[in-house]
Design a protein around this motif. Structure first.
Motif, PDB file in Angstrom:
ATOM      1  N   VAL A  76       0.823  -1.211   0.000  1.00 13.97           N
ATOM      2  CA  VAL A  76       0.000   0.000   0.000  1.00 13.97           C
ATOM      3  C   VAL A  76       0.856   1.261   0.000  1.00 13.97           C
ATOM      4  N   ASN A  77       0.551   2.138  -0.925  1.00 12.49           N
ATOM      5  CA  ASN A  77       1.145   3.476  -0.949  1.00 12.49           C
ATOM      6  C   ASN A  77       0.016   4.489  -0.850  1.00 12.49           C
ATOM      7  N   THR A  78       0.307   5.627  -0.237  1.00 14.67           N
ATOM      8  CA  THR A  78      -0.718   6.647  -0.071  1.00 14.67           C
ATOM      9  C   THR A  78      -0.230   7.993  -0.564  1.00 14.67           C
ATOM     10  N   ILE A  79      -1.187   8.791  -1.021  1.00 11.56           N
ATOM     11  CA  ILE A  79      -0.960  10.223  -1.166  1.00 11.56           C
ATOM     12  C   ILE A  79      -1.905  10.866  -0.165  1.00 11.56           C
ATOM     13  N   VAL A  80      -1.439  11.845   0.552  1.00 16.70           N
ATOM     14  CA  VAL A  80      -2.187  12.376   1.692  1.00 16.70           C
ATOM     15  C   VAL A  80      -2.429  13.874   1.526  1.00 16.70           C
TER      16      VAL A  80
ATOM     17  N   CYS B 284      -8.139  18.023  -1.229  1.00 15.18           N
ATOM     18  CA  CYS B 284      -8.300  16.942  -2.210  1.00 15.18           C
ATOM     19  C   CYS B 284      -7.062  16.934  -3.111  1.00 15.18           C
ATOM     20  N   PHE B 285      -7.118  16.183  -4.203  1.00 11.77           N
ATOM     21  CA  PHE B 285      -5.949  15.982  -5.051  1.00 11.77           C
ATOM     22  C   PHE B 285      -6.213  16.475  -6.470  1.00 11.77           C
TER      23      PHE B 285
ATOM     24  N   GLU C  12      -2.896  16.209 -11.684  1.00 13.22           N
ATOM     25  CA  GLU C  12      -1.434  16.111 -11.819  1.00 13.22           C
ATOM     26  C   GLU C  12      -0.831  15.303 -10.668  1.00 13.22           C
ATOM     27  N   GLU C  13      -1.336  15.514  -9.462  1.00 14.88           N
ATOM     28  CA  GLU C  13      -0.856  14.743  -8.306  1.00 14.88           C
ATOM     29  C   GLU C  13      -1.214  13.268  -8.448  1.00 14.88           C
ATOM     30  N   MET C  14      -2.413  13.015  -8.960  1.00 14.92           N
ATOM     31  CA  MET C  14      -2.839  11.630  -9.187  1.00 14.92           C
ATOM     32  C   MET C  14      -1.907  10.949 -10.194  1.00 14.92           C
TER      33      MET C  14
END
Length: 401
Positions: free
Chosen positions: A131-135, A141-142, A145-147
């Motif tokens: 599992v990796n996360t973006i926080v 929200c995201f 580009e971040e996605m």
């Protein structure tokens, strides 16, 4: 019954007496359920659930289940054949999605901007996923580009996003994410428990691979059933697994057969479906169909805007700054400075018989949460909440610090 058995019963001595509490009639108070869920259940839906119990494998139940499937397809705006309702709350659908779509050792990317991302990450970790996360901070929200940056870096088999993050009051934009996932050969999983029916979702058009919700929010049914749908792309991955899903109860191959989604001529017993919950779910979908999805979306948005204007006129602040990111079903209010949020919610419950709640997960201590969903989404109910909040701010203790 033989005389020996009767004598044995007479000679037995039970050590646990009948509980006195169960010798009294059940009494349940009526409350205005204006927290983040469950919502109030209209009498029409309660009455549907009180219909006679019949067998979970009877043809009449299969017909009701088929009606439910059609209703979910409309609500989700999908033509997916693999559409059903899990026997359980929204958490069961979340686990059904992750347990079926992910195998041990596979990479999962979770967009965490509240408690539901945290829960999804833990579920995936428990079955051995990487599992990796973006926080994002609570209320955030995201960007696309971040996605894309995270998808390119981690190359996950599955991306999780909460469309309606009820712990923070954020409505996460979905457009473009599904197409981006498929560019990187990744499935797109969306939690719409707090948003479906109250904000636009187009499963097929937005290329969502797995979408789920719960029965107890905008649908105004009792908790206990969780609509879910799988795209053809998701099904191809799930039904070519190398290993069996960790849960027998949530195994999609069994659920697909029980719900008549697998094209087989007969349905085989898997579990005892909650038939009275199916009645309630069917009726709640019928209510949504009668109003119309677009009308429901518009009503929730207009009521939310009316509520937000009322809050700001009182001097209260909305936790989500950008209007376009505010969840129309669950509003987060910045916890009033100098007050104990627990005292406010307790006062409102005691004095006004009305439930609102504090924060959850990363928003604990930061916000008050008010849910106006389904039949509860009305200007009259907004006025009731605003009056209760004014009363609480007048009578609750405010520190001088």
């Amino acid at each position: 019954m033989t005389r020996d058995v009767i004598d044995l019963i007479k000679m037995s001595s039970i050590s646990v007496p009948p509980p006195k509490c169960l010798q009294k009639p059940l009494t349940v108070p009526y409350r205005h359920m204006f927290g983040p869920g469950p919502s109030n259940v209209p009498s029409r839906i309660l009455e549907a659930g009180a219909n006679p119990v019949i067998g979970h494998m009877h043809p009449e139940i299969f017909e009701i289940m088929n009606d439910i499937k059609s209703g979910i397809q409309y609500m989700f705006q999908t033509q997916n054949k693999m559409t059903l309702a899990v026997s359980g709350t929204g958490h069961s659908a979340m686990e059904c999605a992750i347990f079926n779509a992910v195998e041990p050792g596979e990479s999962v990317l979770v967009a965490v901007n509240g408690i539901w991302g945290e829960r999804a990450a833990e579920m995936a970790e428990r079955i051995g996923a990487r599992v990796n996360t973006i926080v994002a901070p609570p209320g955030g929200c995201f960007t696309i580009e971040e996605m894309e940056k995270a998808l390119s870096k981690h190359r996950p088999a599955l991306l999780f996003v909460a469309h309606g993050e009820s712990s923070t009051g954020v409505l996460h934009p979905l457009d473009g994410i599904g197409q981006l996932c498929h560019k990187y050969n990744c499935l797109f999983l969306v939690d719409s428990v707090a948003s479906i029916g109250g904000a636009p979702v187009y499963m097929d058009q937005q290329e969502i691979d797995i979408l789920y919700t719960g029965s107890q929010k905008v649908l105004n049914a009792p908790p206990g059933t969780a609509p879910i749908s799988f795209s053809e792309r998701a099904c191809q991955k799930i039904f070519s697994r190398r290993t069996k899903p960790v849960s027998f109860y949530l195994d999609l191959s069994w659920l697909a057969n029980y719900w008549g989604c697998d094209g087989k001529p007969s349905r085989v017993y898997h579990h005892t479906g909650p038939v009275t919950a199916f009645y309630s779910l069917r009726e709640s979908l019928s209510v949504l169909v009668e109003e119309g999805l677009e009308n429901s979306w518009e009503r929730h948005l207009k009521v939310a805007e009316y509520f937000h204007a009322g809050l700001e006129s009182m001097g209260l602040k909305l936790f989500v700054k950008e209007k376009r990111l505010r969840l129309p079903t669950v509003t987060t209010i910045v916890a009033p400075y100098g007050y104990d949020w627990k005292e406010i919610t307790s006062f409102i419950m005691k004095t006004h018989n009305l439930e609102i709640s504090g924060g959850l997960g990363p928003s604990v201590g930061l916000v008050l949460r008010v849910g106006l969903m389904g039949c509860n989404s009305s200007r009259e109910n907004v006025d009731m909440v605003l009056a209760a909040l004014k009363d609480a701010l007048k009578h609750c203790h405010k520190s001088k610090v």
